[in-house]
Scaffold this motif. Structure first.
Motif, short mmCIF file in Angstrom:
data_model
loop_
_atom_site.label_atom_id
_atom_site.label_comp_id
_atom_site.label_asym_id
_atom_site.label_seq_id
_atom_site.Cartn_x
_atom_site.Cartn_y
_atom_site.Cartn_z
N THR A 167 -0.38 33.13 -63.35
CA THR A 167 -0.87 34.13 -62.41
C THR A 167 -1.07 33.48 -61.06
O THR A 167 -1.47 32.32 -60.97
N PHE A 168 -0.76 34.21 -59.99
CA PHE A 168 -1.10 33.75 -58.66
C PHE A 168 -2.57 34.06 -58.42
O PHE A 168 -3.01 35.19 -58.58
N MET A 169 -3.34 33.06 -58.03
CA MET A 169 -4.77 33.25 -57.77
C MET A 169 -5.06 33.03 -56.29
O MET A 169 -4.64 32.04 -55.71
N TYR A 170 -5.74 33.97 -55.67
CA TYR A 170 -6.23 33.81 -54.31
C TYR A 170 -7.75 33.78 -54.38
O TYR A 170 -8.37 34.77 -54.78
N ALA A 204 -0.44 20.39 -56.26
CA ALA A 204 0.28 19.80 -57.38
C ALA A 204 1.12 20.88 -58.02
O ALA A 204 0.73 22.05 -58.04
N ALA A 205 2.28 20.50 -58.54
CA ALA A 205 3.16 21.44 -59.23
C ALA A 205 4.01 20.65 -60.21
O ALA A 205 4.48 19.56 -59.88
N CYS A 213 4.66 25.75 -66.84
CA CYS A 213 4.93 25.41 -65.44
C CYS A 213 3.83 26.02 -64.59
O CYS A 213 3.32 27.10 -64.89
N GLY A 214 3.46 25.32 -63.55
CA GLY A 214 2.40 25.85 -62.69
C GLY A 214 1.94 24.82 -61.69
O GLY A 214 2.45 23.70 -61.62
N GLY A 215 0.96 25.20 -60.91
CA GLY A 215 0.44 24.29 -59.90
C GLY A 215 -0.71 24.92 -59.16
O GLY A 215 -1.16 26.03 -59.48
N TYR A 216 -1.20 24.22 -58.17
CA TYR A 216 -2.27 24.74 -57.33
C TYR A 216 -2.10 24.21 -55.91
O TYR A 216 -1.44 23.19 -55.68
N LEU A 217 -2.67 24.94 -54.97
CA LEU A 217 -2.67 24.53 -53.57
C LEU A 217 -4.05 24.83 -53.00
O LEU A 217 -4.52 25.95 -53.10
N ILE A 218 -4.68 23.82 -52.46
CA ILE A 218 -5.99 23.97 -51.83
C ILE A 218 -5.87 23.60 -50.37
O ILE A 218 -5.39 22.50 -50.04
N ARG A 225 1.84 14.84 -64.81
CA ARG A 225 2.49 16.11 -64.47
C ARG A 225 1.44 17.21 -64.42
O ARG A 225 1.59 18.27 -65.03
N ILE A 226 0.38 16.95 -63.70
CA ILE A 226 -0.71 17.92 -63.59
C ILE A 226 -0.19 19.21 -62.95
O ILE A 226 0.59 19.14 -61.99
N PRO A 227 -0.55 20.40 -63.43
CA PRO A 227 -1.52 20.71 -64.47
C PRO A 227 -0.88 21.15 -65.79
O PRO A 227 -1.44 22.01 -66.48
N THR A 228 0.30 20.62 -66.14
CA THR A 228 1.01 21.16 -67.31
C THR A 228 0.24 20.97 -68.62
O THR A 228 0.27 21.84 -69.49
#
Length: 292
Positions: free
Chosen positions: A11-14, A117-118, A130-135, A164-167
């Motif tokens: 899910t895309f989280m804002y 991270a992705a 598969c996934g990641g985050y951006l702060i 391989r965060i956050p897999t």
């Protein structure tokens, strides 16, 4: 064809800490122009979570991503209904992986200070996670807030326990919401929006005909007269469109009779600006296929 679906739906989280008031959603287009055997990567997403993408050569086998991409550039085109013109940025590919190259792009082209991270987890030919985050550090962020986020990120990395965060977290069922909670722990996180990404391709037979209208008239005439059938394959979803010369003639003439310059259509302006779409006149009919 489509890549294998991940076993966990992301899910895309804002989100924002309590003090932040605004967030903007736009339509980013990321394109890697690379000299490696993958021959480039294109990914398009909308503010509503509709996504599509393709690579130039999808059947590479067991090869690392850095070797597959090689050297080249990463280009980003972003648009928003309130903007008079799209935003365009470009930086060199330094590492050949998503998170570090996107981080460099954000720092150098958009002057944004981000932590991201992705990664993906692959089992054979199946993408299992598969996934990641951006702060992003926004103007006016306090030092205490930054130190708290840094400590939270260190805890998140330890929780994942892999390079391989956050897999690893995703594989055990951790949700994007829970990842955001960890990153913003102690900062009164307030979710603004959650979007479930979906694959959506806008290709159609009509778009094929409209793409043909962008070619010189003599080239279209030659195509119709010499080919027994005309084929075009969508780069995004793999759908193949086939038409006989008589059907193509009828639809081509009908499109032209509507008047106006198809090349001025906003949809095609976007496609051309970003170097995607259109028809490749070098592959006509037969065993090959035009690219829509």
């Amino acid at each position: 064809g489509h890549p294998s679906a991940p076993s966990h739906t992301n899910t895309f989280m804002y989100t924002r800490p309590h003090k932040h008031k605004h967030i903007h959603t736009h339509t980013p287009i990321h394109a890697r122009t690379a000299d490696g055997p993958i021959r480039g990567v294109v990914a398009i997403s909308s503010g509503s979570g509709e996504t599509r993408g393709y690579v130039g050569s999808p059947m590479l086998g067991d090869i690392g991503i850095q070797e597959a991409i090689g050297k080249g550039s990463i280009q980003v085109v972003k648009n928003h209904p309130d903007w008079p013109n799209p935003y365009n940025g470009i930086t060199a590919i330094r590492h050949g992986d998503i998170d570090r190259d996107i981080g460099i792009y954000l720092a150098e082209s958009e002057q944004r200070s981000c932590a991201l991270a992705a990664a993906t987890s692959i089992n054979g030919i199946l993408c299992t996670a598969c996934g990641g985050y951006l702060i992003e550090q926004l103007p006016g962020a306090e030092e205490d807030t930054l130190r708290k986020v840094e400590a939270n990120l260190a805890r998140l990395v330890a929780m994942d326990g892999s390079d391989r965060i956050p897999t690893n977290l995703l594989l055990v069922g951790t949700t994007p919401y829970q990842i955001a909670e960890t990153v913003l722990d102690g900062l009164d996180m307030q979710p603004l929006q959650q979007i479930r990404p979906t694959f959506k391709c806008g290709c159609s037979e009509e778009r094929l005909v409209r793409a043909l209208c962008l070619l010189p008239a003599e080239e279209v005439e030659d195509l119709i007269e010499k080919e027994e059938k005309i084929e075009a394959r969508c780069e995004f979803c793999g759908t193949v469109y086939r038409m006989g010369p008589d059907e193509m003639r009828e639809k081509y003439d009908a499109m032209l009779s509507q008047g106006g310059d198809v090349s001025k259509d906003s949809e095609f302006e976007e496609m051309l600006d970003n170097g995607i779409g259109g028809v490749d006149g070098s592959d006509k009919g037969g065993d090959g296929g035009d690219k829509a």
